[in-house]
Design an enzyme around this catalytic site. Sequence first.
Site, PDB file in Angstrom:
ATOM      1  N   SER A 174       6.472 -59.791  19.693  1.00  0.00           N
ATOM      2  CA  SER A 174       6.739 -59.318  21.065  1.00  0.00           C
ATOM      3  C   SER A 174       6.958 -57.809  21.111  1.00  0.00           C
ATOM      4  O   SER A 174       8.060 -57.341  21.327  1.00  0.00           O
ATOM      5  CB  SER A 174       7.922 -60.074  21.689  1.00  0.00           C
ATOM      6  N   GLY A 214     -15.064 -32.585  48.548  1.00  0.00           N
ATOM      7  CA  GLY A 214     -16.171 -31.787  48.063  1.00  0.00           C
ATOM      8  C   GLY A 214     -15.661 -31.033  46.873  1.00  0.00           C
ATOM      9  O   GLY A 214     -14.493 -31.156  46.512  1.00  0.00           O
TER      10      GLY A 214
END
Lengths: 632, 300
Positions: free
Chosen positions: A545, A34
């Site tokens: 890469s 809550g």
Amino acid sequence: MDDIYKTDALIAENIDAYLETHQHKTMLRFITCGSVDDGKSTLIGRLLYDSKMIFEDQLATLEADSKRVGTQGENIDFALLVDGLAAEREQGITIDVAYRFFATEKRKFIVADTPGHEQYTRNMVTGASTADLAVILVDARKGVLTQTRRHSYLAHLLGIRHIVLAVNKMDLVGYDREVFDRIVADYRAFAESIGIIEFTAVPISGLGGDNIASPSVAMGWYDGPTLLSHLETVELDQSADQRKPFRLPVQWVNRPNLDFRGFAGTIVSGQVHPGDEVRVLPSGKTSSVARIVTLDGELERAVAGQAVTLCLADEIDCSRGQVITAANSPVEVADQFEATVIWMDEDEMVPGRAYWLKIGPQTVSATVAQPKYQVNVNTMEHLAAKTLDLNAIGVAVVTTDRDIPFAPYEDSRDLGGFILIDKLTNRTVGAGLIHFALRRASNIHWQATDISRDHHANLKNQQPMVLWMTGLSGSGKSTIANLVEKKLARMNRHTFLLDGDNVRHGLNKDLGFTDADRVENIRRVGEVAKLMSDAGLIVITAFISPFRSEREMVRGMMQPGEFVEIFIDTPLEEAEKRDVKGLYAKARAGALKNFTGIDSPYEPPEAPQIRIDTTRMSPEEAADLIIAKLIP
Amino acid sequence: MTLQTLTHLQRLEAEAIHIMREVVSEAEKPVMLYSVGKDSAVMLHLARKAFYPAPPPFPLLHVDTTWKFREMYALRDRAARKAGMQLIVYQNPEAVKRGINPFDHGGLHTDMWKTEGLKQALDLHGFDAAFGGARRDEEKSRAKERIFSFRTAAHRWDPKAQRPELWRIYNARKAKGESMRVFPLSNWTELDIWQYIHLQNIEIVPLYFAAERPTVIRDGLLLMVDDERFPLNGETPVMRSVRFRTLGCYPLTGAVESRATTLPEIIQEMLLTTTSERQGRAIDHDQAASMEKKKQEGYF
């Protein structure tokens, strides 16, 4: 209320009797869901306050703080008691998982207190992972909200069997039964739609204490249990786990001397006795339990939740990460799964990237494929997704680099829940819940061939290698790679050059330049390089890469020592100045997206075997240097 | 099948043992911080259980300030021997040289002996994981700290960058130089600790039990004059029946007047009393968030 906590008289009169009772308490872990607005912190503050977990000096601080920064005027702001860290207090919001403790006559409770907003989904998932029960708080004035649905979905997803719908602030709706009944009916309709079969609804007032510890006078129409009496009596997961088959993941092999060999670990389900037949997974070897060893003496029985040491009757191989199970009810073993993945890191998930996957005591390398779908946690709709970002939940295929023993998450949190760890930052970036194993694992076998990779290499009279050149676009990778290959050819070496641009015309023409596609690009090139090195070739590659993880992934595919990382080190300004292909100009103009160095990162190698500084060396000199370093 | 219900203490015990076994499996060089207090006593007892019949596979480290109670030093050496463990005692050499003491140097005393001393000791031996006996119920910032609490190479704690901890899985991976503080007693409360000591018959420092002891009152704290280094300025200590709820440096640790001479009586007193445990320690008395700041700087 006093009957539940009322202990003062007994404590004062007969402490031994009191201790006797309290030594037999059980323990329940629960989570409260809550937001501050629902009165969550107030409810927890009250539980602590009512069970006397607040001491006088803490109360004095609380009262002072309430006046200074509280939201309740001159009254005590219970929320301040539970809102911990300084930064959060200033923002007036809880932002983490905090654990609170209180006890009644029957049970000790550990409360995981987590924030309710969507941006804290990962915190709630963390708190829910160890909870037996969830208290879903609803403001009686507002009813079932989006967040109520989200919290319920998450609690259910994480396998919480007991859901409590606490309709709070009943005092603000005149303790009206109709309001309560309407909210419960709304919730029931939703809960059933997501598979929550039963839940317990309690009308409460955190501020007034109604139906929390004692029945509410104002709500005489409610005849169910108070929140606390429900928490005190609900069945514990620990009891349910004991009825399942025996499983113990081995944490540590205890070998103090040649005469003792014990397997230490926590029993995650079932029971075990001396003499029981057991099976060790993944090896499948069987034996029986000789002894259950503890400092307090040998046990006749041990059950789920206990941390013990087992000695087996036979000398069988068993190490950390393997699972000892009942012989007639072993767990499955596989290396590919469908799983729900919850992403917990600021950096989004990169499909195809290798992460560490830790499940129980075992850590393996694993990749997550592009999600099949992502779940909208507010509506439970399935959405298409290319990746998962912070707090996103999706379903994807997870592939590990070896077989692991497992169980579906719904059968076992311990054997079906895993975390994902980034290999470079070491952060916990995700959590996963295994649904089931995919067939691949059992249907595709490795075909043994008679001509070995050594045989291929010996025929060529050379040592296979992968010379992996990495660097920015325009750094000179292709030029240098080409020269290296020419020089090797002159030396009668069998080579093959894989070039970034060329590969994208064929093998990888379906890939673009997103992070995920870049990872897949490198993975495929790595696999090809691996096949070629198995064939005995010296492979030279020229790919930007950009990510360290993928370069490390490729290194991991090769035989030890065969992967040579060569950093073609050209500063961005220099590469951009050269701009041989005119790409930097296009990227700067915005005509080219995801361009490395401009709007996509390049992670330079931290310890390359060879570094080439192209501002101080010609390509010819660079090629000579590489050859000199590699060919004796 | 008959079920066996585990009590809350059995579950807490199993959790602590599980945590210790994870650390030993994943850390390169673990150590157990041993402060000789009741929490340390419980932690050491659990370590013996976790690895039995082997002795715990790590040493004990006492970061000494030279100002602990004499009875603490006596128990420290005895407990290490009984567990069959190596005991490392570390004193910050600069604090030794400068004669840092709680009477003349205020906050510097804790900072140099404890905070700096701990960092120095961990660095000196290259320990990459240190067990500590802290509990989440002690104060608010601890309630949010992880069981495996990650520290940078400079020993700093970043409350915003804590790793999520799910199920029983702990991520102990770290880069070179970084370390973990690990708190196996995170989910224990003060009452749990006392009950466990009672049930398991664990030896603790006699100072926890009431006895006639020489005391003076300083700044509202009831202090015990444990040796001749205590500056009395002509005052004669008064014999009072006192005990300690928490133990630290004797000139900084407040006693409470008490007649409790057995564990049940101590527990009884604790349950009926209304002041929290840490109040006896001078260190927390500054501001609400003081502990959080100290921890970010590397205090345990």
